[in-house]
Design a protein around this motif. Structure first.
Motif, PDB file in Angstrom:
ATOM      1  N   GLN A 130       4.816  -0.226   8.259  1.00  0.00           N
ATOM      2  CA  GLN A 130       4.654  -1.417   7.420  1.00  0.00           C
ATOM      3  C   GLN A 130       5.627  -1.371   6.238  1.00  0.00           C
ATOM      4  O   GLN A 130       6.288  -2.360   5.928  1.00  0.00           O
ATOM      5  CB  GLN A 130       3.196  -1.521   6.932  1.00  0.00           C
ATOM      6  N   TYR A 134       8.622  -3.991   5.704  1.00  0.00           N
ATOM      7  CA  TYR A 134       8.522  -4.815   4.500  1.00  0.00           C
ATOM      8  C   TYR A 134       9.753  -4.619   3.602  1.00  0.00           C
ATOM      9  O   TYR A 134      10.372  -5.592   3.149  1.00  0.00           O
ATOM     10  CB  TYR A 134       7.245  -4.492   3.720  1.00  0.00           C
ATOM     11  N   GLN A 146       6.298 -10.208   2.892  1.00  0.00           N
ATOM     12  CA  GLN A 146       4.987  -9.633   3.219  1.00  0.00           C
ATOM     13  C   GLN A 146       4.381 -10.345   4.429  1.00  0.00           C
ATOM     14  O   GLN A 146       3.864  -9.706   5.346  1.00  0.00           O
ATOM     15  CB  GLN A 146       4.048  -9.725   2.005  1.00  0.00           C
ATOM     16  N   GLU A 147       4.443 -11.664   4.436  1.00  0.00           N
ATOM     17  CA  GLU A 147       3.911 -12.438   5.570  1.00  0.00           C
ATOM     18  C   GLU A 147       4.706 -12.152   6.840  1.00  0.00           C
ATOM     19  O   GLU A 147       4.135 -11.979   7.915  1.00  0.00           O
ATOM     20  CB  GLU A 147       3.952 -13.934   5.247  1.00  0.00           C
ATOM     21  N   THR A 149       6.250  -9.461   7.558  1.00  0.00           N
ATOM     22  CA  THR A 149       5.881  -8.108   7.991  1.00  0.00           C
ATOM     23  C   THR A 149       4.559  -8.132   8.741  1.00  0.00           C
ATOM     24  O   THR A 149       4.429  -7.518   9.809  1.00  0.00           O
ATOM     25  CB  THR A 149       5.800  -7.155   6.781  1.00  0.00           C
ATOM     26  N   LEU A 150       3.594  -8.848   8.209  1.00  0.00           N
ATOM     27  CA  LEU A 150       2.289  -8.964   8.863  1.00  0.00           C
ATOM     28  C   LEU A 150       2.433  -9.556  10.267  1.00  0.00           C
ATOM     29  O   LEU A 150       1.880  -9.027  11.245  1.00  0.00           O
ATOM     30  CB  LEU A 150       1.350  -9.825   8.013  1.00  0.00           C
TER      31      LEU A 150
END
Length: 175
Positions: A130, A134, A146-147, A149-150
């Motif tokens: 992660q 990120y 961040q989004e 990466t998710l």
């Protein structure tokens, strides 16, 4: 490195490779160190020369699999521009899944193993991935890193499920 230590390192690697295969094929709980030794073509006591427990062997096998992903992603990040970054990371992961299917299956199984060291190994692996992704997305100037990466990690998990269940249609995207 002396010849004896080189041979010892090779045997350790052989044992870990055999463990990855055996654990992925029949599951950690059904696997025995005797089966791992048989696959590695060594005696069972020789396994214990390197690993005090089956859990320690699993932990090292998982660390090997995580390191492969870390190294592949870092290589992509070091050599790819922002416009191709996400696609190249996906391609690197697909290559790992193709070349090292048993490692992917092993990681999936390990998510359900509740021994503390295994849980920690899996948590550390996911945290590192992660953070690598990120940081790469953020440093590349991608919007909403961040989004992104998710979503990237979620797609990776779907890839794993697709592989484990032999359902490639899960990964079909209408263009």
């Amino acid at each position: 490195m002396t010849k004896a230590s080189s041979t010892s390192a090779n045997r350790r690697t052989d044992i870990v490779s055999a463990a990855i295969e055996v654990f992925a094929e029949i599951g950690y709980y059904r696997a025995t160190t005797a089966k791992v030794a048989e696959r590695a073509q060594i005696s069972q006591p020789y396994v214990f020369r390197f690993f005090s427990t089956k859990e320690a062997l699993l932990q090292e096998a998982l660390e090997v699999s995580w390191t492969r992903i870390f190294d592949a992603f870092r290589s992509v990040i070091a050599t790819t521009g922002p416009e191709r970054l996400e696609n190249e990371l996906v391609q690197a992961y697909v290559k790992i899944m193709d070349d090292y299917q048993n490692e992917t299956l092993l990681q999936m199984q390990a998510q359900t193993i509740k021994e503390e060291t295994i849980t920690q190994t899996m948590q550390n692996g996911f945290r590192e991935i992660q953070q690598i992704v990120y940081t790469a997305f953020k440093d590349a100037g991608l919007e909403r890193p961040q989004e992104k990466t998710l979503i990237f990690l979620a797609k990776g998990m779907l890839c794993n499920i697709s592989l484990a269940l032999s359902l490639p249609e899960l990964m079909v995207v209408d263009e």
